[in-house]
Design an enzyme around this catalytic site. Structure first.
Site, PDB file in Angstrom:
ATOM      1  N   GLU A 464      -9.918  71.142 -56.411  1.00 14.03           N
ATOM      2  CA  GLU A 464      -8.678  71.056 -57.265  1.00 14.03           C
ATOM      3  C   GLU A 464      -9.249  70.584 -58.597  1.00 14.03           C
ATOM      4  O   GLU A 464      -8.971  69.672 -59.524  1.00 14.03           O
ATOM      5  CB  GLU A 464      -7.843  69.406 -56.655  1.00 14.03           C
ATOM      6  CG  GLU A 464      -7.072  69.767 -55.316  1.00 14.03           C
ATOM      7  CD  GLU A 464      -8.062  69.523 -54.500  1.00 14.03           C
ATOM      8  OE1 GLU A 464      -9.149  68.708 -54.477  1.00 14.03           O
ATOM      9  OE2 GLU A 464      -8.052  70.354 -53.420  1.00 14.03           O
ATOM     10  N   GLU A 488      -8.343  76.020 -45.859  1.00 14.29           N
ATOM     11  CA  GLU A 488      -7.471  74.958 -45.494  1.00 14.29           C
ATOM     12  C   GLU A 488      -6.087  75.018 -45.370  1.00 14.29           C
ATOM     13  O   GLU A 488      -5.513  74.420 -44.347  1.00 14.29           O
ATOM     14  CB  GLU A 488      -7.896  73.755 -46.249  1.00 14.29           C
ATOM     15  CG  GLU A 488      -7.323  73.945 -47.670  1.00 14.29           C
ATOM     16  CD  GLU A 488      -7.490  72.762 -48.749  1.00 14.29           C
ATOM     17  OE1 GLU A 488      -8.154  71.838 -48.395  1.00 14.29           O
ATOM     18  OE2 GLU A 488      -6.961  72.754 -49.877  1.00 14.29           O
TER      19      GLU A 488
END
Ligand code: NOJ
Ligand code: CA
Length: 698
Positions: A464, A488
């Site tokens: 992120e 993911e």
């Protein structure tokens, strides 16, 4: 010295490099070293604009330049070209690790000084660098009367693309919930409202281009707004109070970049972003180690383990030792362990303020684990999930990095899970403020993590993150990052990544730099093993069951991704037993390096397919990865990259005749054959399939 071949001026300016008469529009021209790319800068109507052409085809039409300030008068119209300077540059520099050891930086530079034609007579410089693979330009604002502390509200920078109803683009939206973790879209330019960069387009005239930025330091990230058809305007991500950049003179903006190529793969072979970053500031970085790592990680995403404490806690001393044994057995360098520190119980994604980065859960013994790692020759890889509470992390950073340094940890994966615009900052008066992942505040926080880690010879892999703008050149311990939908999403994404996703990434996100995508899941249909408790992701898990999440590729494509999606650290993410169940296919992952002497994209079309060939750093072997979207296709490859006069054994891992990602993803053929330079190979790629080859020098 002005080289007339590269720079030309209209007659009125020919005799001087300084002041041309105010009130008469001037146009300056700079050419790329190979004379294919031309940039024009002009002050028509007292408004600075630029245009870009490739062999006379328009790439960027007349586009405005300027800055909007909160207090000072805007730098927009009313400016004229005051003076100009040119330079040429040709240098080859080395990457400590990377897609290629040697990078050529060859460009012509044009600096254009602009001056406001009435009081307060402000001035700034536009600096252009024109390479054979595109251009970069930036604003340089010197100290001057009345402009000291500066608050930039936005940039006036435009990228005006021709023929927006016919030209196409590959892009993700900006300022949306999931940061950069979106499904890439293909559309006509005209259909786009707000996009992130790298933003990739194919113009109706056949030219490929990618708009992005380089060297984003102490400034706000740039997104693109289409304000009128074809007019993409820079939009700087603001602080909570609406100001984009808080700085003082003199300052420089990041480089605004446009990579340009007639063929799609030209974008993939461009080093422009790196060339626009400053050289290594860290000195000796021999402690930054590329390599492969396993992790107590995928189990949390598919629900066999939890980050939080309890029966299924993944981060235990015992399991970590088992993973270290597995890593040692196959020559992998590290073991990532997530969920080792207190703060994961409950809804961790919402409770970033309770994470401790120094306090381990009782069943995780850091001392014992690092001693065990030393014994078996495997490094523990650290993990810090902040859940976007930047201040909680900031305050603990020094202690947390000291702790890992003490235990010999050389690499930390960080995470900033929080919705876009929802990073928590506690200001100097104790008020909670919400910031963006790509605003100036976080640009600084991410870099602080990297520079603090560098002091302790630790490398950082940011999840992120703010988008990559090539800072790995300046800070080579910024070893990788996420910044797009990774593997993911196949575990719990709603929907999971579509079959074309990784091909899309290659021509978009990957243009900015390495990605920790985590390829190589072998149990492609893992849903049957799930249980309904993975802490903060519990709702996602339920939804994932409904979506029947799985890996939307063939097995061969999972192998090919190690070559295609460049990262100096590559995860071997699946559960160890799933690799040991397929030892023949696993051999490719054991063999494939993560650091390269040379790399070349040798075939492909944006979003459809791509083929990369890479030579191992410090070795003689070559590796090839080919991947396709949802369409099966045959790709013919010339082995021109191999060394003349040598014979290689091609160890080919490819889709079998019956392979199909939905109905038969495991149909994999492994075959060996001798090959040499000049030979060609035909690779049959199944639907969402691929091929991975090791060319072992005999
Ligand atoms: C998101 C990261 O991308 C993922 O790899 C990690 O497991 C979770 N955050 C938890 O930190
Ligand atoms: Ca993520």
């Amino acid at each position: 010295m002005l080289n007339p071949k590269y720079f030309s001026f209209p007659a009125i300016c020919l005799m001087t490099l300084t002041v041309c008469q105010t009130g008469i529009a001037k146009t300056l021209t700079a050419m790329s070293p190979d004379s294919r790319i031309k940039v024009e800068v002009s002050d028509d109507n007292d408004q600075p604009v630029y245009r870009v052409f490739y062999q006379n085809k328009p790439v960027i039409q007349s586009s405005k330049l300027g800055l909007y300030f909160k207090e000072s008068p805007d730098f927009l119209n009313g400016f004229n070209i005051q003076s100009t300077a040119t330079a040429s540059h040709d240098e080859t520099w080395q990457q400590p690790w990377g897609e290629r050891r040697e990078v050529q930086d060859q460009h012509n530079q044009l600096s254009v000084q602009l001056k406001r034609n009435k009081a307060p007579f402000n001035t700034y410089t536009l600096k252009f660098k024109v390479f054979n693979d595109g251009i970069g330009f930036r604003y340089e604002v010197p100290k001057q009367p009345g402009i000291n502390q500066v608050e930039i509200i936005n940039e006036a920078t435009e990228f005006v693309l021709p023929n927006s109803s016919q030209s196409e683009a590959w892009w993700i939206g900006a300022k949306q919930f999931n940061r950069y973790e979106h499904i890439y879209q293909k559309s006509k330019l005209a259909e786009i409202d707000r996009a992130n960069t790298p933003f990739t387009a194919r113009l109706a005239n056949g030219m490929h281009l990618s708009i992005h930025e380089a060297a984003l330091i102490d400034y706000a990230g740039m997104t693109l707004d289409q304000q009128q058809p074809g007019v993409f305007k820079a939009n700087l991500t603001p602080w909570f109070d609406g100001v984009a950049v808080k700085t003082q003179t003199d300052f420089k903006s990041p480089w605004r970049t446009i990579q340009i190529a007639p063929q799609a793969i030209g974008l993939l072979n461009s080093d422009l972003i790196l060339n626009l970053n400053e050289p290594n500031k860290l000195g000796d970085v021999s402690w930054v180690n590329p390599g492969k790592y396993v992790g107590i990680w995928w189990g949390m995403h598919i629900g066999t383990h939890t980050w939080g404490s309890g029966d299924k806690h993944g981060a235990t001393t015992e399991l970590t030792k088992n993973y270290m044994d597995f890593a040692a057995k196959y020559g992998f360098d590290g073991v990532l362990v997530e969920g080792w520190n207190t703060g994961w119980d409950g809804d961790w994604a919402a409770n970033g303020e309770i994470f401790s980065f120094t306090q381990a859960y009782p069943d995780f013994d850091l001392t014992q684990i690092s001693e065990y790692g030393k014994k078996v020759g495997v490094k523990l890889i650290g993990h810090h999930e902040t859940s976007g509470h930047a201040s909680n992390y900031h305050n603990q950073m020094a202690d947390a990095y000291d702790l890992y340094e003490k235990h010999g940890v050389e690499q930390i994966k960080t995470g900033y899970v929080a919705s876009a615009g929802n990073i928590t900052r506690i200001d100097e008066n104790g008020f909670e403020r919400k910031e963006w992942h790509d605003g100036q505040f976080m640009v600084g926080e991410y870099l602080k993590s990297v520079t603090e880690a560098a002091k302790r010879k630790i490398s950082i892999n940011t999840h992120e993150p703010v988008k990559d703008t090539g800072l790995r050149r300046t800070y080579p311990n910024w070893i990788s990052r996420e910044g797009a939908r990774g593997q993911e999403f196949n575990a719990w994404g709603q929907p999971p990544n579509p079959p074309e996703h990784t091909v899309m990434l290659t021509y978009t996100r990957m243009l900015s730099g390495p990605m920790d995508f985590t390829p190589g899941i072998f149990d492609l249909t893992f849903n049957d093993k799930r249980e309904a408790d993975i802490g903060g992701l519990q709702d996602d898990l339920q939804a994932a069951k409904r979506y029947e999440n799985r890996i939307p590729t063939t097995l061969a494509k999972q192998l090919a991704l190690y070559v295609v999606l460049y990262s100096p650290i590559q995860m071997v993410p699946d559960l160890p037993e799933n690799y040991e169940a397929k030892p023949d296919a696993f051999q490719f992952i054991v063999d494939v390096p993560t650091d390269w002497e040379k790399s070349e994209a040798i075939a492909g079309e944006v979003g459809e397919y791509v083929v990369f060939a890479r030579q191992e750093r410090g070795g003689e072997d070559w590796y090839l990865g080919a991947i396709t979207d949802a369409n099966a296709r045959k790709v013919s490859i010339n082995l021109d990259f191999l060394k003349a006069g040598e014979t290689y054994q091609a160890q080919i891992y490819r889709d079998g005749k019956e392979a199909d990602w939905q109905t038969n993803p495991y149909d994999l053929i492994i075959e060996n054959k001798p090959v040499k330079k000049g030979d060609s190979l035909i690779l049959p790629l199944a639907t969402s399939g691929g091929a991975a080859i090791r060319f072992k020098k005999l």
